[in-house]
Motif scaffolding. Structure first.
Motif, PDB file in Angstrom:
ATOM      1  N   GLY A  88       0.813  -1.211   0.000  1.00 16.83           N
ATOM      2  CA  GLY A  88       0.000   0.000   0.000  1.00 16.83           C
ATOM      3  C   GLY A  88       0.841   1.253   0.000  1.00 16.83           C
ATOM      4  O   GLY A  88       0.507   2.248   0.631  1.00 16.83           O
ATOM      5  N   LEU A 243       1.539   0.897   4.975  1.00 21.06           N
ATOM      6  CA  LEU A 243       1.680   2.354   5.070  1.00 21.06           C
ATOM      7  C   LEU A 243       0.356   2.994   4.657  1.00 21.06           C
ATOM      8  O   LEU A 243      -0.200   2.659   3.618  1.00 21.06           O
ATOM      9  CB  LEU A 243       2.800   2.812   4.143  1.00 21.06           C
ATOM     10  CG  LEU A 243       3.157   4.289   4.180  1.00 21.06           C
ATOM     11  CD1 LEU A 243       3.713   4.695   5.528  1.00 21.06           C
ATOM     12  CD2 LEU A 243       4.156   4.618   3.081  1.00 21.06           C
ATOM     13  N   ALA A 246      -5.075   2.649   2.743  1.00 25.91           N
ATOM     14  CA  ALA A 246      -5.625   2.051   1.530  1.00 25.91           C
ATOM     15  C   ALA A 246      -4.622   1.118   0.859  1.00 25.91           C
ATOM     16  O   ALA A 246      -3.438   1.445   0.743  1.00 25.91           O
ATOM     17  CB  ALA A 246      -6.039   3.152   0.558  1.00 25.91           C
ATOM     18  N   GLU A 255      -6.664   8.015  -1.600  1.00 28.79           N
ATOM     19  CA  GLU A 255      -5.851   8.308  -0.412  1.00 28.79           C
ATOM     20  C   GLU A 255      -4.783   9.373  -0.722  1.00 28.79           C
ATOM     21  O   GLU A 255      -4.476  10.234   0.106  1.00 28.79           O
ATOM     22  CB  GLU A 255      -5.183   7.027   0.089  1.00 28.79           C
ATOM     23  CG  GLU A 255      -4.379   7.203   1.348  1.00 28.79           C
ATOM     24  CD  GLU A 255      -3.928   5.872   1.941  1.00 28.79           C
ATOM     25  OE1 GLU A 255      -4.452   5.501   2.989  1.00 28.79           O
ATOM     26  OE2 GLU A 255      -3.074   5.197   1.335  1.00 28.79           O
TER      27      GLU A 255
HETATM   28 CA    CA Z   1      -1.596   3.229   1.289  1.00 28.14          CA
END
Ligand code: CA
Ligand code: URA
Length: 432
Positions: A88, A243, A246, A255
């Motif tokens: 992510g 991280l 999303a 995001e």
């Molecule tokens: Ca992410």
């Protein structure tokens, strides 16, 4: 020169000369040195390592094995960022417009790649109309006009690395610091970077499992940069949990927009500000990370970063209206909650397992030709350290298939709720 002698030399830990390393890489790329000799050389390197001079020579020999992108027509110092791979990891989508908004040129070639989610190109492709196939001249024109462009890879960059990596993969020699460091650095240099910022991930979801290994890799790459005249800075960051929140292509674009508005997840925002500040330092725009972070904060607060993101999307044929209405990107048919089975403190969100839970929904590819479903993925509602009650929604699974049993069981395996937790830092080390 005979390859067998050079293998023996490496075995005996005698430093190879630049000419000898060039002989090996050129010979191997052209098919004159066979796989079995190259494998033996890699194994010797795995055990004896390389000196700084050897790793630098190896890096430049790989750069010269193929095309090199000439970005000299772009004014200013071109800084590229590389992450060793996280779950992510939306940082590129945020950093490119954020740094460009400060006037630093971001000329990025990106790939699709394998993994839990798509590469940066896959993420951007979830935006209607977005184009990434441009000629070299158009690419340069885009960067000169907008300070930012992200395009698909063109040209035959570092064929030596491609061939070498395939061989390392089947001979248990991937995990060698000099081979990893030269592989990563050669690709960035061939793609035209004047300066490089590295995000070396450490943790369960990362390539480097211990802080010591990560530091060794980061320091090796920074010294290569020094030796070959590309200012290189590195951050060592935690990848024990994903991280941001999303994981999924469209979800990460949304995001990124939130983060550029100053409303992003705390960890993602913190890392972007640090990496962005390093990019500004590497480009000589500012002299300290503090000054860099202040400038980036200003660009977020004034709306300039978000505006630059829209300008960049429009310039590459996309429709940036989704910035004000994310529903224009489409969404998955089902939103299924993943709930806590007990009360306590969220103590573990194993990044790798969460990534797999997203991948089985169709967010990423296991094989090169797999198709990505842009709208699916996972959005975390809680992070490590949060207090949760039994029945609380910990994550939402976005799926186009009603049956998410496989994804759910991977989420079960990913999560741990305990009575206490030892909180680890997001950033372990900064190397300049
Ligand atoms: Ca992410
Ligand atoms: N990533 C790379 O690009 N090269 C390696 O050797 C390992 C990870």
């Amino acid at each position: 020169m005979r390859m067998v002698d050079l293998i023996r030399k490496k075995q005996e830990n005698i430093e190879l000369s630049e000419l000898e390393i060039q002989f090996i890489i050129k010979g191997f790329t052209e098919g004159i040195i066979p796989d079995y000799q190259m494998s033996a050389f890699n194994m010797a390197t795995y055990f004896t390592g390389m000196t700084d001079q050897e790793v630098s020579d190896l890096t430049m020999a790989m750069v010269k094995s193929g095309d090199q992108i000439d970005l000299s027509e772009i004014k200013g110092i071109k800084v590229d960022k590389h992450s060793t791979g996280g779950v992510g990891d939306t940082t590129t989508l945020i950093l490119a417009p954020l740094v460009a908004a400060c006037g630093v040129p971001v000329a990025k070639m990106s790939g699709r790649g394998l993994g839990h989610t798509g590469g940066t190109i896959d993420k951007l492709e979830s935006i209607p109309g977005f184009q990434f196939e441009f000629s070299q001249d158009e690419f340069i024109e885009l960067v000169n006009r907008h300070h930012v462009a992200i395009v698909g890879q063109t040209g035959n960059l570092t064929p030596a690395d491609k061939k070498l990596y395939a061989l390392r993969d089947v001979t248990a020699t991937v995990q060698s610091i000099p081979l990893i460091a030269s592989s990563i650095m050669s690709k960035k240099i061939a793609a035209g970077a004047d300066a490089i910022v590295l995000d070396v991930k450490v943790g369960e979801g990362a390539f480097m499992k211990t802080l010591e290994e990560a530091q060794d890799l980061a320091q090796t790459m920074v010294r290569i940069g020094q030796n070959v005249g590309r200012k290189t800075l590195a951050v060592i960051s935690n990848m024990d949990q994903p991280l941001g929140n999303a994981i999924g292509n469209t979800l990460e674009v949304i995001e990124a927009v939130a983060t550029l508005k100053g409303q992003g997840p705390a960890d993602l925002t913190e890392l972007c500000l640090l990496l962005g500040a390093q990019m500004l330092v590497a480009s000589n725009l500012v002299t300290s990370l503090e000054a860099g972070e202040r400038l980036l904060q200003d660009k977020i607060e004034s709306g300039a970063a978000l505006e630059k993101f829209g300008e960049f999307i429009d310039a590459q044929g996309g429709d940036s209206s989704f910035i004000n209405d994310s529903s224009l990107l489409g969404s998955a048919r089902y939103q299924i909650p993943f709930k806590a089975k007990r009360s306590g403190i969220l103590s573990h969100w194993v990044a790798d397992s969460v990534g797999e839970a997203a991948m089985v929904l169709g967010a990423g590819r296991a094989l090169k030709d797999d198709k990505i479903d842009p709208t699916v993925g996972i959005v975390l509602q809680a992070k490590v350290g949060d207090k949760v009650q039994e029945g609380d929604v910990l994550a939402i699974i976005h799926s186009n298939d009603e049956n998410v049993a496989d994804s759910l069981s991977r989420m079960e395996a990913a999560v741990e709720i305990s009575d206490s937790v030892e909180l680890l830092p997001l950033v372990y080390d900064i190397i300049e």
